[in-house]
Design a protein around this motif. Structure first.
Motif, PDB file in Angstrom:
ATOM      1  N   UNK A 282      -4.858   0.589  -1.545  1.00  0.00           N
ATOM      2  CA  UNK A 282      -4.927   1.212  -0.219  1.00  0.00           C
ATOM      3  C   UNK A 282      -5.455   0.244   0.835  1.00  0.00           C
ATOM      4  N   UNK A 283      -6.018  -0.862   0.407  1.00  0.00           N
ATOM      5  CA  UNK A 283      -6.629  -1.828   1.322  1.00  0.00           C
ATOM      6  C   UNK A 283      -5.714  -3.012   1.614  1.00  0.00           C
ATOM      7  N   UNK A 284      -4.718  -3.228   0.780  1.00  0.00           N
ATOM      8  CA  UNK A 284      -3.837  -4.387   0.919  1.00  0.00           C
ATOM      9  C   UNK A 284      -2.853  -4.200   2.074  1.00  0.00           C
TER      10      UNK A 284
ATOM     11  N   UNK B 215      -7.784   3.547   5.651  1.00  0.00           N
ATOM     12  CA  UNK B 215      -6.536   4.197   5.254  1.00  0.00           C
ATOM     13  C   UNK B 215      -6.854   5.362   4.307  1.00  0.00           C
ATOM     14  N   UNK B 216      -6.381   6.571   4.626  1.00  0.00           N
ATOM     15  CA  UNK B 216      -6.579   7.714   3.744  1.00  0.00           C
ATOM     16  C   UNK B 216      -5.895   7.463   2.398  1.00  0.00           C
ATOM     17  N   UNK B 217      -6.492   7.987   1.343  1.00  0.00           N
ATOM     18  CA  UNK B 217      -5.934   7.805   0.005  1.00  0.00           C
ATOM     19  C   UNK B 217      -5.101   9.020  -0.375  1.00  0.00           C
ATOM     20  N   UNK B 218      -3.789   8.830  -0.375  1.00  0.00           N
ATOM     21  CA  UNK B 218      -2.848   9.868  -0.786  1.00  0.00           C
ATOM     22  C   UNK B 218      -2.013   9.307  -1.928  1.00  0.00           C
ATOM     23  N   UNK B 219      -2.109   9.944  -3.093  1.00  0.00           N
ATOM     24  CA  UNK B 219      -1.355   9.505  -4.264  1.00  0.00           C
ATOM     25  C   UNK B 219      -0.279  10.543  -4.550  1.00  0.00           C
ATOM     26  N   UNK B 220       0.948  10.072  -4.758  1.00  0.00           N
ATOM     27  CA  UNK B 220       2.105  10.956  -4.920  1.00  0.00           C
ATOM     28  C   UNK B 220       2.818  10.633  -6.228  1.00  0.00           C
TER      29      UNK B 220
ATOM     30  N   UNK C 200       3.752   1.615  -2.052  1.00  0.00           N
ATOM     31  CA  UNK C 200       3.081   2.313  -0.952  1.00  0.00           C
ATOM     32  C   UNK C 200       3.932   2.180   0.295  1.00  0.00           C
ATOM     33  N   UNK C 201       4.029   3.274   1.044  1.00  0.00           N
ATOM     34  CA  UNK C 201       4.755   3.244   2.305  1.00  0.00           C
ATOM     35  C   UNK C 201       4.302   4.422   3.160  1.00  0.00           C
ATOM     36  N   UNK C 202       4.517   4.350   4.462  1.00  0.00           N
ATOM     37  CA  UNK C 202       4.254   5.524   5.298  1.00  0.00           C
ATOM     38  C   UNK C 202       5.357   6.562   5.131  1.00  0.00           C
ATOM     39  N   UNK C 203       4.998   7.818   5.265  1.00  0.00           N
ATOM     40  CA  UNK C 203       5.998   8.881   5.239  1.00  0.00           C
ATOM     41  C   UNK C 203       7.077   8.585   6.279  1.00  0.00           C
TER      42      UNK C 203
END
Length: 269
Positions: free
Chosen positions: A104-106, A1-6, A132-135
């Motif tokens: 990011x791994x959970x 999973x790519x790591x994107x922090x917002x 965490x959620x998908x766009x």
């Protein structure tokens, strides 16, 4: 999973100092590569390592008479700048105390994962200080909210309650112990709050500061500006003069030097 922090910033309460501090905490606790993205109404003074985008459009209008952070609903949009797939959201006023990599791994990439709301443990409510959620996973909720912002806000009060109850495929929670609530889980219980320092329990990765008690208050040892830090004796005397004496007695805690250290390191001090 790519790591994107917002993260998201609006108004004058936080701004560049908070964005930069969070970015540096993320850098110190996340294995590269990763993206750090700020949706913000100001870019002045923001660290060049932060990818800044304008705030997404507010769905409908901003509700009145509510205490939830409804501007966060901007991030429920079907499209979010050039982000694709899951992203990890962090409030600007958290303290990161451990590696973020496990967030990011959970679970599965399509999951919507929230922190537990420990203030109401029997209600199975989520807390959106770190999620965490998908766009686009909550795009349908944005449509519902936009159709009647005040009605939704009046019914649910907090945007995180609305998400908890209405996420299309339900929600999951982070494993117990990863996320801790400063006021509820890091301050020793009365009367030990007068004798022991605050501390995050072992295994904590992120400490959240929900409510009016924020990190600058924690560093000072005060619940908020209306309850400034006093010596234990002075605090007790003040509490005895208050209407809710026991609650006031419980509102004492020692300055959180460990929060100060984390913030000083994130500021390069």
């Amino acid at each position: 999973m790519d790591k994107q922090i917002v993260c998201i910033n609006w108004g004058t309460r936080y701004g560049a100092p908070y964005i930069n501090r969070l970015y540096r905490m993320v850098c110190a606790n996340t294995t590269p590569p990763f993206r750090f993205v700020a949706f913000t109404d100001t870019r002045d003074g923001v660290d060049p390592g932060v990818e800044c985008f304008d705030l997404p459009e507010m769905p409908g209008f901003m509700p009145e008479r509510t205490i939830g952070q409804w501007p966060k609903s901007r991030l429920w949009a079907a499209e979010l700048a050039d982000l694709k797939g899951p992203f990890l959201f962090l409030d600007l006023d958290v303290a990161i105390t451990g590696s973020l990599d496990p967030f990011f791994e959970f679970g599965a990439p399509q999951d919507v994962v929230l922190a537990r709301n420990v203030a109401k443990p029997l209600n199975r409510l989520g807390q959106t200080s770190i999620y965490r959620m998908p766009v686009g996973a909550l795009a349908s909720l944005q449509d519902v909210f936009a159709a009647d912002p005040q009605g939704v806000a009046d019914k649910y009060r907090f945007e995180q309650h609305f998400v908890t109850k209405n996420a299309p495929n339900g929600i999951k929670f982070w494993p117990t112990g990863w996320v801790r609530h400063f006021r509820i889980e890091c301050i020793p219980t009365f009367p030990l709050n007068y004798f022991k320092d605050t501390r995050p329990p072992k295994g904590t990765r992120v400490v959240i500061f929900a409510g009016s008690l924020n990190p600058p208050d924690a560093i000072k040892g005060q619940y908020n500006d209306a309850v400034p830090h006093l010596s234990p004796k002075q605090h007790i005397l003040r509490a005895l003069r208050s209407k809710h004496k026991l609650r006031a007695m419980r509102q004492y805690f020692r300055p959180a030097n460990w929060v100060a250290r984390i913030w000083d390191q994130a500021e390069g001090n």
